[in-house]
Motif scaffolding. Structure first.
Motif, short mmCIF file in Angstrom:
data_model
loop_
_atom_site.label_atom_id
_atom_site.label_comp_id
_atom_site.label_asym_id
_atom_site.label_seq_id
_atom_site.Cartn_x
_atom_site.Cartn_y
_atom_site.Cartn_z
N ARG A 184 151.13 -31.78 0.17
CA ARG A 184 150.38 -31.44 -1.00
C ARG A 184 149.29 -32.10 -1.47
NH1 ARG A 184 155.22 -29.84 -5.29
NH2 ARG A 184 153.44 -30.35 -6.74
N ARG A 224 150.54 -31.55 -9.97
CA ARG A 224 151.78 -32.39 -9.14
C ARG A 224 152.86 -31.90 -9.74
NH1 ARG A 224 149.08 -38.40 -8.66
NH2 ARG A 224 148.06 -38.17 -6.55
N ASP A 267 146.77 -31.29 1.19
CA ASP A 267 146.02 -30.40 0.62
C ASP A 267 144.94 -30.48 -0.49
OD1 ASP A 267 147.15 -28.75 2.34
OD2 ASP A 267 148.78 -27.98 1.11
N SER A 268 145.22 -31.46 -1.23
CA SER A 268 144.46 -31.66 -2.70
C SER A 268 143.21 -32.25 -2.00
CB SER A 268 145.07 -32.68 -3.65
OG SER A 268 145.13 -33.97 -2.88
N GLU A 290 157.23 -32.76 1.71
CA GLU A 290 156.57 -31.71 0.97
C GLU A 290 155.17 -32.31 0.02
OE1 GLU A 290 154.99 -28.24 -0.82
OE2 GLU A 290 156.46 -28.62 1.16
N ARG A 291 155.56 -33.34 -0.39
CA ARG A 291 154.52 -34.17 -1.11
C ARG A 291 153.30 -34.73 -0.69
NH1 ARG A 291 154.99 -34.47 -6.97
NH2 ARG A 291 156.50 -33.20 -7.39
#
Length: 748
Positions: A236, A162, A239-240, A232-233
């Motif tokens: 992400r 992160r 995606d994780s 954006e977070r």
């Protein structure tokens, strides 16, 4: 056939020990050790098979199963656990993954060797499968003792990623698969271990992580920058899940991030001084608003604070327009033309405001009903306020009148622009409480357009406007106005027939014709009737039309509204003749001077049979206003009963044709009085309908039902409803229930 030799447990287990030792060397990557060949595999499998199929007491199935378990117990305790504990952090995790991979290989091979047990012995005893037993051993001897430090390392690695560091996602994925497979103590059909031993702590840590991030960003970043980071977070984190987390975590993870990054900080984010929601709305930041909507729309009730901020902003903008227009009207209150311009400019600004924020609802907020509702409620707040002394309903009707009068506005609109403007007017109408007041003003203005305005828009636009109003407010709203348009067509046919009849009889040109527009009383606004005594020249024209009309309409009564008429005549003055356009009453005054050089105030009043108020108004317009057609003695600007009047032969004007206006009459008061009276009738009718259907009703329920019925046209005042109930009681439509003052009974 010779019997198989009996294999003792120790004799049979000896080659198995050698095979297990070979398997351990293979797993340890011993370069001198080769893989199992088929002969070795078959030898070991056959040994186990023979030992398990011997007749009791030589059937060693149970003992073999115990030694299968013991093999894992010894190997895991003496070799695997020690190797993992010697390492720390990511190295410990990598060792665990490697050992877990080896363990799965070991389970696979031993399960093949002991396959007969899996096929027959274990099912008969209701024991776990060989694979399940192997996983269970790993759970008991490795997982249970290492799950906490392993969980901590995994969470630490995720937080490192992160923060922008690169990590071994594949290793992380395999480590988390261990938590999944350890579910339900190795059986592998439950996510209990994954949830309890990893996910719960991971989500708690995620909440703490993004709480810290939000606290930092909210101080450092603008609202748009904050939202870009948040979006954006979220991407992400999603995606994780695809790279190493279990799919069941996605919804819970995103919910945590949304809650701690967005929902918890929504109010502070929206109210940022130089970049908050109000600034974005004011500065047309559509991209940022779309992002804001996109982020909060995926959160349960997440759009509530955004829609509330949107409503508050639109309301504030609208109230600001009200304040500005009110101040402008007050400043220019002595200049009626300037006041009218300010009022119409206010309506244009309200329409522009609606266009702007409706575009936000449509584009940025994706036509979300929540924002449609917020826009509606915001406009309802300020569209029902007063601008100066005028209600928006009155101003909106005046604005529509300007659109439909092609010559009545500085704007020259084509047909499409007129239709677009009418659509916007009807849209604003939906926000008004006083729709009936708008209707009454519209009816008055429509009558003037139809009767007097030669430059008015064609009937197609009038009918289109009524069609839009009918769709918005119902057929009853437009029935009288539609009747007016249809009635005028009939009146025009009658005018044409009268022209033909009059021309044939008197051989006059059409310009000299006396025109009468016959209207049906029920459709048109009520006008003041004055018993004017016309001069002989004018009375003859009236009588000729009466005779013509009564040929076909013997049973109908004609009432002439002279106050609505106009007259074109030529005034002869010393310098030049001038065509005068005057009202019927003004014309009657001027015709008197055809036979008299001088007339007193009292003579004019008596000859025309008018009240003092009417005479003063007429004589002021002809002798004291802009055009002094009559000379007044004494020469003052006030009309008194001692004055005398004569034809002003010296009058002149640069124009050859002039229109002499009468002092305007304030129709607004009468319209409001008429609407109030109609509202009383409507409330009475509503109460009677409700009580007739319900028979007995409590006061609060009756008021609620009445408001619900009438709210389509106007918002009734509770005090007025109470008065109408009392009036209906006095007229014996209702009565109070005995012993209950707030309960009413309908009297048939």
């Amino acid at each position: 056939m010779a019997e198989r030799p009996i294999i003792t447990l120790d004799a049979g287990w000896s080659p198995m020990e050698q095979g297990i030792a070979k398997l351990k060397r293979i797993l340890a990557n011993d370069p001198d050790e080769s893989q199992f060949d088929s002969d070795t595999y078959m030898q070991l499998y056959t040994t186990i098979y023979n030992m398990s199929t011997q007749k009791p007491p030589n059937d060693h199935s149970a003992e073999l199963y115990e030694r299968y378990i013991k093999t894992f117990e010894v190997y895991l305790n003496s070799t695997v656990r020690q190797a993992i504990r010697e390492k720390h952090g990511v190295f410990m995790l990598r060792e665990l993954v490697n050992r877990w991979t080896n363990h799965q290989v070991m389970v696979k091979w031993l399960s093949r060797f002991f396959f007969y047990l899996d096929r027959y012995f274990l099912p008969r005893r209701s024991l776990p499968s060989l694979k399940g037993t192997g996983l269970n051993c790993f759970y008991n001897y490795i997982y249970e003792s290492l799950k906490v430090p392993v969980k901590d390392v995994i969470i630490s690695l995720i937080n490192q990623e992160r923060e922008g560091d690169e990590i071994d996602r594949t290793m992380l994925k395999h480590a988390l698969e261990l938590f999944v497979l350890m579910g339900d103590k190795g059986v592998g059909d439950s996510l209990d271990c994954y949830v309890n031993d990893f996910e719960t702590a991971f989500l708690t840590d995620t909440a703490d992580y993004y709480t810290r991030k939000a606290s930092l960003w909210i101080q450092e970043d603008s609202c748009p920058d904050y939202m870009i980071k948040a979006e954006e977070r979220l991407k992400r984190e999603k995606d994780s899940v695809s790279h190493y987390l279990h799919s069941s975590t996605e919804e819970k993870l995103l919910e945590k991030v949304q809650h701690h990054l967005l929902l918890n900080n929504a109010q502070q984010l929206f109210e940022k001084e130089h970049s908050g929601c109000h600034v974005l709305l004011k500065d047309d930041k559509n991209e940022d608003l779309e992002r804001m909507y996109r982020l909060f729309s995926s959160i349960k009730n997440g759009l509530d604070p955004l829609s509330a901020a949107f409503k508050q902003h639109v309301t504030s903008e609208g109230m600001s327009l009200i304040q500005q227009a009110g101040d402008a009207v007050t400043t220019k209150r002595d200049d009626k033309a300037a006041v009218a311009m300010q009022e119409q400019a206010f309506i244009r600004r309200v329409i522009e405001l609606h266009d702007k924020y409706y575009a936000y609802v449509t584009i940025s907020f994706k036509k979300d009903n929540l924002f449609h509702k917020a826009l509606k409620e915001a406009f309802e707040v300020f569209c029902n306020k007063k601008v100066g002394n005028s209600l928006v309903a009155e101003l909106l009707s005046t604005f529509s009148d300007g659109i439909l009068r092609k010559g009545g506005s500085n704007e020259k609109l084509d047909d499409d622009a007129i239709e677009e403007s009418l659509d916007k007017i009807v849209c604003l109408l939906s926000y008004l409480d006083d729709k009936d007041l708008f209707s009454e003003f519209c009816k008055k203005k429509l009558a003037r357009r139809l009767l007097f305005d030669k430059n008015s828009a064609d009937d197609n636009h009038e009918r289109s406007f009524l069609s839009k109003l009918k769709q918005q407010c119902g057929a009853q709203f437009t029935s009288k106005m539609e009747g007016m348009i249809n009635d005028l067509e009939t009146a025009r046919d009658m005018q044409n027939r009268y022209k033909e009849d009059y021309t044939n009889k008197y051989d006059y040109t059409s310009n000299d014709i006396f025109n009468v527009t016959v209207l049906t009383t029920g459709y048109w606004p009520t006008y003041k009737t004055i018993d004017l005594r016309l001069p002989l020249e004018m009375a003859e024209c009236v009588q000729s039309f009466k005779k013509f009309y009564q040929v076909d309409k013997k049973n109908r009564k004609l009432t002439f509204l002279y106050s609505m008429g106009s007259c074109n005549g030529t005034g002869k003055f010393q310098k030049k003749p001038i065509e005068l356009i005057v009202s019927t009453h003004q014309a009657a005054v001027l015709v008197l001077f055809n036979s008299s050089d001088k007339l007193s105030y009292s003579e004019i009043r008596e000859q025309l049979n008018l009240t003092d108020d009417d005479v003063v108004r007429l004589l002021h317009s002809l002798s004291c206003a802009k055009y002094k057609i009559l000379a007044k003695e004494p020469n003052t600007r006030i009309i008194s009963q001692e004055d005398s009047f004569s034809w002003n032969v010296e009058f002149t004007d640069k124009m050859r044709r002039i229109k002499i206006p009468l002092p305007p009459v304030d129709e607004k008061k009468k319209v409001i009085e008429d609407v109030d009276k109609d509202r009383r009738y409507a409330i009475d009718a509503s109460i009677v309908r409700i009580m007739k259907a319900r028979k007995v009703l409590q006061y609060n329920d009756l008021v609620t039902a009445c408001v619900e019925q009438l709210s389509r046209m106007f918002k009734p005042d509770f005090k007025v409803i109470k008065k109408r109930i009392e009036d209906l009681i006095s007229r014996e439509f209702l009565e109070r229930e005995e012993g209950s003052a707030n309960t009413f009974r309908y009297l048939a």
